[in-house]
Design a protein around this motif. Structure first.
Motif, PDB file in Angstrom:
ATOM      1  N   TYR A 163       0.840  -1.178   0.000  1.00 34.11           N
ATOM      2  CA  TYR A 163       0.000   0.000   0.000  1.00 34.11           C
ATOM      3  C   TYR A 163       0.880   1.234   0.000  1.00 34.11           C
ATOM      4  O   TYR A 163       2.072   1.166   0.225  1.00 34.11           O
ATOM      5  N   SER A 164       0.269   2.370  -0.286  1.00 33.57           N
ATOM      6  CA  SER A 164       0.996   3.628  -0.254  1.00 33.57           C
ATOM      7  C   SER A 164       0.248   4.601   0.649  1.00 33.57           C
ATOM      8  O   SER A 164      -0.967   4.524   0.801  1.00 33.57           O
ATOM      9  N   VAL A 165       0.992   5.511   1.232  1.00 40.87           N
ATOM     10  CA  VAL A 165       0.412   6.520   2.123  1.00 40.87           C
ATOM     11  C   VAL A 165       0.278   7.809   1.337  1.00 40.87           C
ATOM     12  O   VAL A 165       1.210   8.224   0.650  1.00 40.87           O
ATOM     13  N   LYS A 166      -0.887   8.432   1.434  1.00 41.77           N
ATOM     14  CA  LYS A 166      -1.129   9.684   0.724  1.00 41.77           C
ATOM     15  C   LYS A 166      -1.560  10.744   1.716  1.00 41.77           C
ATOM     16  O   LYS A 166      -2.290  10.467   2.662  1.00 41.77           O
ATOM     17  N   ASP A 167      -1.131  11.955   1.477  1.00 44.79           N
ATOM     18  CA  ASP A 167      -1.567  13.092   2.264  1.00 44.79           C
ATOM     19  C   ASP A 167      -2.995  13.418   1.853  1.00 44.79           C
ATOM     20  O   ASP A 167      -3.326  13.414   0.666  1.00 44.79           O
ATOM     21  N   ILE A 168      -3.831  13.704   2.800  1.00 45.99           N
ATOM     22  CA  ILE A 168      -5.246  13.944   2.500  1.00 45.99           C
ATOM     23  C   ILE A 168      -5.436  15.118   1.548  1.00 45.99           C
ATOM     24  O   ILE A 168      -6.330  15.102   0.701  1.00 45.99           O
ATOM     25  N   ASP A 169      -4.579  16.121   1.622  1.00 45.29           N
ATOM     26  CA  ASP A 169      -4.697  17.276   0.732  1.00 45.29           C
ATOM     27  C   ASP A 169      -4.471  16.876  -0.724  1.00 45.29           C
ATOM     28  O   ASP A 169      -5.068  17.448  -1.638  1.00 45.29           O
ATOM     29  N   SER A 170      -3.630  15.857  -0.953  1.00 48.12           N
ATOM     30  CA  SER A 170      -3.353  15.429  -2.326  1.00 48.12           C
ATOM     31  C   SER A 170      -4.562  14.738  -2.948  1.00 48.12           C
ATOM     32  O   SER A 170      -4.663  14.638  -4.180  1.00 48.12           O
ATOM     33  N   LEU A 171      -5.483  14.247  -2.151  1.00 46.72           N
ATOM     34  CA  LEU A 171      -6.665  13.596  -2.686  1.00 46.72           C
ATOM     35  C   LEU A 171      -7.637  14.580  -3.324  1.00 46.72           C
ATOM     36  O   LEU A 171      -8.459  14.207  -4.162  1.00 46.72           O
ATOM     37  N   TRP A 172      -7.540  15.842  -2.956  1.00 45.05           N
ATOM     38  CA  TRP A 172      -8.451  16.859  -3.469  1.00 45.05           C
ATOM     39  C   TRP A 172      -7.882  17.629  -4.658  1.00 45.05           C
ATOM     40  O   TRP A 172      -8.497  18.585  -5.115  1.00 45.05           O
ATOM     41  N   LYS A 173      -6.721  17.225  -5.145  1.00 44.68           N
ATOM     42  CA  LYS A 173      -6.103  17.924  -6.293  1.00 44.68           C
ATOM     43  C   LYS A 173      -6.535  17.329  -7.580  1.00 44.68           C
ATOM     44  O   LYS A 173      -6.871  16.222  -7.747  1.00 44.68           O
TER      45      LYS A 173
END
Length: 85
Positions: free
Chosen positions: A75-85
């Motif tokens: 799995y990979s970890v993503k910053d929540i802000d990057s999900l809204w880009k």
């Protein structure tokens, strides 16, 4: 799972409910007319959410695949802000 008679449940309801809530489990109340389960609201809500998420085969399969990937460390970890880009 704890079990009590209806008579004990009625006479000690507050104490029994507090104990059931703090233990995070279910309580079986035995009656001659049929038994009842008593569970904390948060547990009930969790059960209902799980049933909803698993209610369709496609969603169930998607969730099972995600669990397998997470257990395998894939799995990979993503910053929540990057999900809204």
């Amino acid at each position: 799972m704890a079990t009590v008679t209806m008579q004990k449940f009625v006479t000690q309801i507050d104490e029994i409910l507090c104990e059931t809530e703090s233990n995070g489990g279910a309580l079986l109340v035995e009656r001659e007319q049929g038994n009842f389960m008593v569970i904390p609201e948060r547990d009930y809500n969790s059960i209902m959410e799980t049933l909803h998420l698993l209610s369709t085969p496609a969603n169930s399969k998607h969730l099972q695949n995600g669990i397998k990937q997470a257990n395998a460390g894939s799995y990979s970890v993503k910053d929540i802000d990057s999900l809204w880009k």
